[in-house]
Design a protein around this motif. Structure first.
Motif, short mmCIF file in Angstrom:
data_model
loop_
_atom_site.label_atom_id
_atom_site.label_comp_id
_atom_site.label_asym_id
_atom_site.label_seq_id
_atom_site.Cartn_x
_atom_site.Cartn_y
_atom_site.Cartn_z
N LEU A 67 41.45 67.66 33.70
CA LEU A 67 40.38 67.03 34.67
C LEU A 67 39.27 67.80 34.95
N CYS A 68 39.33 69.14 35.27
CA CYS A 68 38.20 69.94 35.23
C CYS A 68 37.20 70.02 34.12
N GLN A 69 37.73 70.17 32.90
CA GLN A 69 37.20 69.86 31.71
C GLN A 69 36.06 68.49 31.65
N GLN A 70 36.86 67.51 31.89
CA GLN A 70 36.20 66.17 31.91
C GLN A 70 35.12 66.06 32.95
N GLU A 71 35.47 66.63 34.01
CA GLU A 71 34.54 66.40 35.27
C GLU A 71 33.17 67.12 34.91
N ALA A 72 33.37 68.64 34.48
CA ALA A 72 32.28 69.20 34.10
C ALA A 72 31.49 68.64 33.11
N ALA A 73 32.22 68.06 31.80
CA ALA A 73 31.46 67.37 31.02
C ALA A 73 30.53 66.50 31.57
N LEU A 74 31.19 65.54 32.74
CA LEU A 74 30.45 64.46 33.30
C LEU A 74 29.44 64.87 33.97
N THR A 75 29.43 65.78 34.63
CA THR A 75 28.33 66.19 35.64
C THR A 75 27.32 67.34 35.03
N GLY A 76 27.58 67.58 33.80
CA GLY A 76 26.80 68.50 33.30
C GLY A 76 26.72 70.04 33.43
N LYS A 77 27.97 70.48 33.86
CA LYS A 77 28.35 71.71 34.37
C LYS A 77 29.24 72.40 33.21
N ILE A 78 29.78 73.62 33.48
CA ILE A 78 30.33 74.18 32.46
C ILE A 78 31.71 74.74 33.00
N PHE A 79 32.81 74.49 32.22
CA PHE A 79 34.11 75.02 32.59
C PHE A 79 34.90 75.81 31.36
#
Length: 103
Positions: A64-76
């Motif tokens: 979930l963190c990986q996907q949320e980061a990808a969707l919001t342009g952030k880095i996980f």
């Protein structure tokens, strides 16, 4: 069943060190904490080197963190893993998804 979180916020990066079991027993408690860190920072780095158990609920949180980061342009990133954490990640062949070397 207890999990300890050490958080360090440095500018736009949040670093978490998790210790204990990352499992269904604490997933509901851990989820908002992880998502808040990701929301409040440009990047979230998680150290799993002290995780004693990582079950599918814990893996779902990481995903979930990986996907949320990808969707919001952030880095996980996962910066380190314990043997138990790596075994769970490798069992589902998720190493490439988390940019981890194969076991």
């Amino acid at each position: 069943m207890d999990i300890t979180i050490a958080q360090e916020q440095a500018g736009t990066q949040c670093r978490l060190s998790l210790c204990g079991e990352m499992s269904i027993y604490n997933a509901a408690e851990l989820k908002p904490r992880l998502l808040t860190c990701l929301q409040d920072a440009e990047s979230l780095a998680i150290d799993l080197s002290e995780i004693s158990e990582l079950d599918t609920a814990g893996l779902q949180l990481l995903w979930l963190c990986q996907q949320e980061a990808a969707l919001t342009g952030k880095i996980f990133t996962i910066t380190a893993t314990s043997t138990a954490a790596m075994e769970s990640i490798a069992l589902l062949r998720l190493e490439p998804s988390f940019n981890l070397p194969p076991m």
